[in-house]
Scaffold this motif. Structure first.
Motif, mmCIF file in Angstrom:
data_model
loop_
_atom_site.group_PDB
_atom_site.id
_atom_site.type_symbol
_atom_site.label_atom_id
_atom_site.label_comp_id
_atom_site.label_asym_id
_atom_site.label_seq_id
_atom_site.Cartn_x
_atom_site.Cartn_y
_atom_site.Cartn_z
ATOM 1 N N GLY A 65 20.325 -98.486 -64.387
ATOM 2 C CA GLY A 65 21.593 -99.076 -64.767
ATOM 3 C C GLY A 65 21.510 -100.111 -65.872
ATOM 4 N N ARG A 66 20.345 -100.240 -66.512
ATOM 5 C CA ARG A 66 20.168 -101.273 -67.540
ATOM 6 C C ARG A 66 20.338 -100.750 -68.964
ATOM 7 N N ALA A 67 20.740 -99.521 -69.123
ATOM 8 C CA ALA A 67 20.910 -98.965 -70.471
ATOM 9 C C ALA A 67 21.947 -99.767 -71.249
ATOM 10 N N THR A 68 21.610 -100.083 -72.499
ATOM 11 C CA THR A 68 22.538 -100.814 -73.362
ATOM 12 C C THR A 68 23.012 -99.957 -74.535
ATOM 13 N N VAL A 69 22.254 -98.916 -74.868
ATOM 14 C CA VAL A 69 22.628 -97.994 -75.944
ATOM 15 C C VAL A 69 22.588 -96.581 -75.374
ATOM 16 N N LEU A 70 23.676 -95.841 -75.538
ATOM 17 C CA LEU A 70 23.741 -94.506 -74.958
ATOM 18 C C LEU A 70 24.474 -93.546 -75.881
ATOM 19 N N SER A 71 23.801 -92.443 -76.196
ATOM 20 C CA SER A 71 24.417 -91.351 -76.944
ATOM 21 C C SER A 71 24.197 -90.080 -76.145
ATOM 22 N N LEU A 72 25.252 -89.585 -75.545
ATOM 23 C CA LEU A 72 25.154 -88.397 -74.700
ATOM 24 C C LEU A 72 25.166 -87.121 -75.533
ATOM 25 N N PRO A 73 24.600 -86.047 -74.997
ATOM 26 C CA PRO A 73 24.600 -84.775 -75.727
ATOM 27 C C PRO A 73 26.007 -84.195 -75.793
ATOM 28 N N PRO A 74 26.295 -83.348 -76.789
ATOM 29 C CA PRO A 74 27.629 -82.746 -76.916
ATOM 30 C C PRO A 74 28.065 -81.975 -75.677
ATOM 31 N N SER A 75 27.098 -81.495 -74.910
ATOM 32 C CA SER A 75 27.429 -80.706 -73.729
ATOM 33 C C SER A 75 27.783 -81.546 -72.517
ATOM 34 N N ALA A 76 27.774 -82.876 -72.654
ATOM 35 C CA ALA A 76 28.119 -83.744 -71.530
ATOM 36 C C ALA A 76 29.557 -83.488 -71.091
ATOM 37 N N SER A 77 29.765 -83.468 -69.790
ATOM 38 C CA SER A 77 31.084 -83.168 -69.248
ATOM 39 C C SER A 77 31.848 -84.442 -68.898
ATOM 40 N N GLU A 78 33.103 -84.261 -68.539
ATOM 41 C CA GLU A 78 33.916 -85.392 -68.097
ATOM 42 C C GLU A 78 33.305 -86.045 -66.871
ATOM 43 N N THR A 79 32.747 -85.237 -65.983
ATOM 44 C CA THR A 79 32.082 -85.764 -64.792
ATOM 45 C C THR A 79 30.879 -86.616 -65.175
ATOM 46 N N ASP A 80 30.135 -86.183 -66.195
ATOM 47 C CA ASP A 80 28.984 -86.958 -66.664
ATOM 48 C C ASP A 80 29.431 -88.325 -67.166
ATOM 49 N N LEU A 81 30.522 -88.349 -67.912
ATOM 50 C CA LEU A 81 31.023 -89.616 -68.451
ATOM 51 C C LEU A 81 31.446 -90.567 -67.348
ATOM 52 N N LYS A 82 32.085 -90.027 -66.340
ATOM 53 C CA LYS A 82 32.507 -90.862 -65.215
ATOM 54 C C LYS A 82 31.294 -91.418 -64.478
ATOM 55 N N TYR A 83 30.262 -90.598 -64.345
ATOM 56 C CA TYR A 83 29.025 -91.064 -63.711
ATOM 57 C C TYR A 83 28.416 -92.203 -64.516
ATOM 58 N N VAL A 84 28.353 -92.026 -65.829
ATOM 59 C CA VAL A 84 27.805 -93.055 -66.712
ATOM 60 C C VAL A 84 28.589 -94.355 -66.573
ATOM 61 N N SER A 85 29.914 -94.252 -66.515
ATOM 62 C CA SER A 85 30.740 -95.451 -66.433
ATOM 63 C C SER A 85 30.499 -96.227 -65.130
ATOM 64 N N ASP A 86 30.153 -95.515 -64.076
ATOM 65 C CA ASP A 86 29.897 -96.166 -62.796
ATOM 66 C C ASP A 86 28.520 -96.824 -62.740
ATOM 67 N N VAL A 87 27.555 -96.233 -63.443
ATOM 68 C CA VAL A 87 26.166 -96.698 -63.343
ATOM 69 C C VAL A 87 25.775 -97.681 -64.443
ATOM 70 N N CYS A 88 26.249 -97.436 -65.656
ATOM 71 C CA CYS A 88 25.817 -98.238 -66.806
ATOM 72 C C CYS A 88 26.902 -99.230 -67.218
ATOM 73 N N GLY A 89 26.898 -100.388 -66.585
ATOM 74 C CA GLY A 89 27.924 -101.386 -66.865
ATOM 75 C C GLY A 89 27.590 -102.339 -67.990
ATOM 76 N N ASP A 90 26.356 -102.253 -68.520
ATOM 77 C CA ASP A 90 25.936 -103.193 -69.561
ATOM 78 C C ASP A 90 25.886 -102.565 -70.951
ATOM 79 N N LEU A 91 26.534 -101.425 -71.125
ATOM 80 C CA LEU A 91 26.466 -100.742 -72.413
ATOM 81 C C LEU A 91 27.058 -101.578 -73.541
ATOM 82 N N LYS A 92 26.318 -101.606 -74.659
ATOM 83 C CA LYS A 92 26.795 -102.284 -75.864
ATOM 84 C C LYS A 92 27.141 -101.286 -76.964
ATOM 85 N N VAL A 93 26.436 -100.148 -76.955
ATOM 86 C CA VAL A 93 26.673 -99.102 -77.953
ATOM 87 C C VAL A 93 26.851 -97.780 -77.221
#
Length: 204
Positions: A65-93
């Protein structure tokens, strides 16, 4: 990410242990599709068992949960984004590709530290900006690509993000009026990049 998965862990046990430190997984830039094939081969995974979503969860799990920079692959789904939003609260980029921007307005509230957003513009562009101004107090940079700016979208940036410092347009068709509004009214703008855009000349 490639070195952390394919090189460092195989040097020795101590290097493998070091590669598991969450500090090594703060900048998560997912490579292209060929990378996934190499991962399947290197770790001898049955190809039919591999899924992009599972791989995303695996990598983000390494960050604890400490990721600060994240670029997901084009194939990432809406579910993947929701998962990321729940886990990675410290994103800067944060970088999105494809059709994902339509879910961003609902998720931005979870990224209080967001400073930079890279996306392909869409119908929810103004709503995205309205959520950024509410939730992301340190926001300073926006990159928009592969889009035709509707009349007024440049003004939306002016209205919602008047203190923005960096704007990058990639393969965007933008009107002169919107461009002039950005130049004249975003007083703190330090960088405006748009050399590969349609609708204006960098020398104009």
């Amino acid at each position: 990410m490639e070195s952390l998965l394919f090189d460092v862990p195989f040097v020795c046990k101590s290097w493998y242990k070091a590669s598991l430190d969450p500090c090594c997984w703060q900048r998560l830039i997912f490579p292209d599709v060929s990378f996934f094939g190499r991962f399947v081969n290197e770790y001898r995974i049955d190809a039919w068992k591999f899924s992009t979503s599972a791989f995303i969860k695996f990598v983000i799990g390494r960050s604890k949960g400490r990721a600060t920079v994240l670029s997901l692959p084009p194939s990432a789904s809406e579910t993947d984004l929701k998962y990321v939003s729940d886990v990675c609260g410290d994103l800067k980029v944060l970088a999105f590709h494809g059709d994902e921007p339509r879910v961003i307005p609902k998720l931005i509230g979870k990224w209080k530290h967001l400073e930079w957003l890279m996306l392909e513009s869409g119908d929810d562009f103004e709503e995205i900006l309205s959520q950024i101004i509410i939730h992301c107090k340190d926001f300073c940079g926006l990159c928009v690509s592969n889009d035709v700016f509707c009349t007024g979208e440049g003004m939306a940036i002016v209205n919602f993000l008047p203190k923005i410092k960096q704007l990058i347009f990639g393969r965007v068709e933008i009107g002169r009026d919107d461009l002039m509004a950005l130049l004249l009214r975003c007083k703190k703008l330090l960088l405006l990049e748009g050399s590969d855009c349609i609708g204006f000349s960098p020398d104009a």
